[in-house]
Structure formats: structure tokens, C-alpha cells
Design a protein around this motif. Structure first.
Motif, short mmCIF file in Angstrom:
data_model
loop_
_atom_site.label_atom_id
_atom_site.label_comp_id
_atom_site.label_asym_id
_atom_site.label_seq_id
_atom_site.Cartn_x
_atom_site.Cartn_y
_atom_site.Cartn_z
N PHE A 100 0.85 -1.20 0.00
CA PHE A 100 0.00 0.00 0.00
C PHE A 100 0.89 1.24 0.00
O PHE A 100 1.88 1.30 0.70
CB PHE A 100 -0.90 0.03 1.22
CG PHE A 100 -1.99 -1.00 1.23
CD1 PHE A 100 -2.10 -1.96 0.25
CD2 PHE A 100 -2.93 -1.00 2.25
CE1 PHE A 100 -3.11 -2.90 0.26
CE2 PHE A 100 -3.96 -1.93 2.27
CZ PHE A 100 -4.05 -2.88 1.28
N ARG A 101 0.47 2.23 -0.75
CA ARG A 101 1.22 3.49 -0.81
C ARG A 101 0.33 4.66 -0.46
O ARG A 101 -0.87 4.65 -0.71
CB ARG A 101 1.80 3.69 -2.22
CG ARG A 101 2.82 2.65 -2.64
CD ARG A 101 4.09 2.74 -1.82
NE ARG A 101 5.06 1.72 -2.21
CZ ARG A 101 5.23 0.58 -1.59
NH1 ARG A 101 4.47 0.29 -0.53
NH2 ARG A 101 6.14 -0.30 -2.00
N GLY A 102 0.94 5.69 0.11
CA GLY A 102 0.24 6.92 0.41
C GLY A 102 -0.92 6.70 1.36
O GLY A 102 -0.76 6.10 2.42
N THR A 103 -2.09 7.17 0.98
CA THR A 103 -3.28 7.09 1.82
C THR A 103 -4.25 6.03 1.31
O THR A 103 -5.44 6.07 1.60
CB THR A 103 -3.98 8.45 1.87
OG1 THR A 103 -4.32 8.84 0.54
CG2 THR A 103 -3.10 9.50 2.51
N TYR A 104 -3.73 5.06 0.57
CA TYR A 104 -4.59 4.01 0.04
C TYR A 104 -5.17 3.16 1.16
O TYR A 104 -4.46 2.81 2.11
CB TYR A 104 -3.81 3.12 -0.91
CG TYR A 104 -4.58 1.92 -1.43
CD1 TYR A 104 -4.39 0.66 -0.87
CD2 TYR A 104 -5.51 2.06 -2.45
CE1 TYR A 104 -5.11 -0.43 -1.32
CE2 TYR A 104 -6.23 0.97 -2.92
CZ TYR A 104 -6.01 -0.27 -2.35
OH TYR A 104 -6.72 -1.36 -2.79
N TYR A 105 -6.44 2.82 1.03
CA TYR A 105 -7.03 1.84 1.92
C TYR A 105 -8.10 1.09 1.14
O TYR A 105 -8.60 1.57 0.14
CB TYR A 105 -7.61 2.50 3.18
CG TYR A 105 -9.12 2.61 3.17
CD1 TYR A 105 -9.78 3.60 2.43
CD2 TYR A 105 -9.90 1.71 3.88
CE1 TYR A 105 -11.15 3.67 2.41
CE2 TYR A 105 -11.28 1.78 3.87
CZ TYR A 105 -11.90 2.77 3.14
OH TYR A 105 -13.27 2.84 3.11
N THR A 106 -8.46 -0.07 1.62
CA THR A 106 -9.52 -0.85 1.01
C THR A 106 -10.24 -1.64 2.07
O THR A 106 -9.66 -1.98 3.10
CB THR A 106 -8.96 -1.79 -0.08
OG1 THR A 106 -10.02 -2.60 -0.60
CG2 THR A 106 -7.89 -2.72 0.50
N GLN A 107 -11.51 -1.94 1.81
CA GLN A 107 -12.28 -2.77 2.72
C GLN A 107 -12.25 -4.24 2.32
O GLN A 107 -12.88 -5.07 2.96
CB GLN A 107 -13.74 -2.28 2.77
CG GLN A 107 -13.87 -0.86 3.30
CD GLN A 107 -15.31 -0.45 3.54
OE1 GLN A 107 -16.23 -1.25 3.51
NE2 GLN A 107 -15.52 0.84 3.77
N ASN A 108 -11.50 -4.53 1.27
CA ASN A 108 -11.40 -5.90 0.77
C ASN A 108 -10.28 -6.64 1.51
O ASN A 108 -9.10 -6.32 1.33
CB ASN A 108 -11.10 -5.87 -0.73
CG ASN A 108 -11.04 -7.25 -1.33
OD1 ASN A 108 -11.11 -8.26 -0.63
ND2 ASN A 108 -10.91 -7.32 -2.64
N PRO A 109 -10.60 -7.64 2.31
CA PRO A 109 -9.56 -8.33 3.09
C PRO A 109 -8.53 -9.02 2.20
O PRO A 109 -7.38 -9.21 2.63
CB PRO A 109 -10.35 -9.34 3.93
CG PRO A 109 -11.65 -9.51 3.23
CD PRO A 109 -11.94 -8.20 2.58
N ALA A 110 -8.90 -9.38 1.00
CA ALA A 110 -7.96 -10.08 0.11
C ALA A 110 -6.78 -9.20 -0.30
O ALA A 110 -5.76 -9.72 -0.76
CB ALA A 110 -8.69 -10.58 -1.13
N ARG A 111 -6.93 -7.89 -0.14
CA ARG A 111 -5.85 -6.97 -0.53
C ARG A 111 -4.77 -6.86 0.53
O ARG A 111 -3.70 -6.33 0.27
CB ARG A 111 -6.44 -5.59 -0.79
CG ARG A 111 -7.45 -5.55 -1.93
CD ARG A 111 -6.81 -5.76 -3.27
NE ARG A 111 -7.74 -5.58 -4.36
CZ ARG A 111 -7.42 -5.74 -5.63
NH1 ARG A 111 -6.20 -6.09 -5.97
NH2 ARG A 111 -8.33 -5.55 -6.56
#
Length: 125
Positions: A100-111
């Protein structure tokens, strides 16, 4: 070695509070998140925080009750859980994405590619 270690789970009554901790070692993550998984259910997103600017994100089911925060010096993220409900019962996991870079986020646990061992939270009615 990159590790995430959770602590702070337990058995509480409905309406009580708990604070979970997730200590990261081996690296600093741009984003750390909490997920939870109840028996027989999928792993669901709970909250996330970005390290660079402290932006926070929450699942609708916990907004207004849970607060995610971080201690940069300790490389630790916290999840303050208030007004707990029986439906909050689950194993809670801390997760980070090494790419992950910067302010990236995701709600996908697979990531997310680094996970803690989980901590059990049980809320009795």
C-alpha cells in the motif's frame, strides 16, 4: 520479520467497552485495518487508519461506537469499542498491506497480505 500482534479481547456484557491493540514490528505500514469474523461468516471490514495523514474509515455497523487511532512512536494501532452489542462478537484481526502506498485503503480483506493472529471479543446480552 514483519508481524502484527493483537491484544485486548475478552468477554464483556452488552453496553461495555473494550480497547484492542495491534503492535506492528518489522516495518511501518501506510495503512492498518481491523477486520472481524464471526463463526460461519465472512471476514468483514471494521475500520482503517492511514499513517501519513491519520484518515480514518469505518464500517456503517460500527460508526459512532468504535474509534480507530494510532501511536506512531509505538507503531501501534488501537480500536476503542464502546456500546458493544452481542452482534459485535467475533475474532478481531489486524491487517496491513506491505504494498500500500500513500493514503490508500480498502475494505477488501484479500488486498491485505499481513495479518495478526486474532483476538476474541465476546459480548453477552
Amino acid at each position: 520479520q514483519v508481524r502484527l500482534v493483537e491484544s485486548g479481547g475478552g468477554l464483556v456484557q452488552a453496553g461495555d467497552s473494550l480497547r484492542l491493540s495491534c503492535a506492528a514490528s518489522g516495518r511501518t505500514f501506510n495503512t492498518l485495518a481491523w477486520f472481524r469474523q464471526a463463526p460461519g461468516k465472512e471476514r468483514d471490514f471494521v475500520a482503517a487508519i492511514t499513517w501519513t495523514d491519520g484518515s480514518t474509515y469505518y464500517a456503517d455497523s460500527v460508526k459512532g461506537r468504535f474509534t480507530i487511532s494510532r501511536d506512531n512512536a509505538k507503531n501501534t494501532v488501537y480500536l476503542q469499542m464502546n456500546s458493544l452489542k452481542p452482534e459485535d462478537t467475533a475474532v478481531y484481526y489486524c491487517a496491513g498491506g506491505t504494498y500500500f502506498r500513500g493514503t490508500y485503503y480498502t475494505q477488501n480483506p484479500a488486498r491485505y497480505d499481513v495479518w495478526g493472529q486474532g483476538t476474541q471479543v465476546t459480548v453477552s446480552s
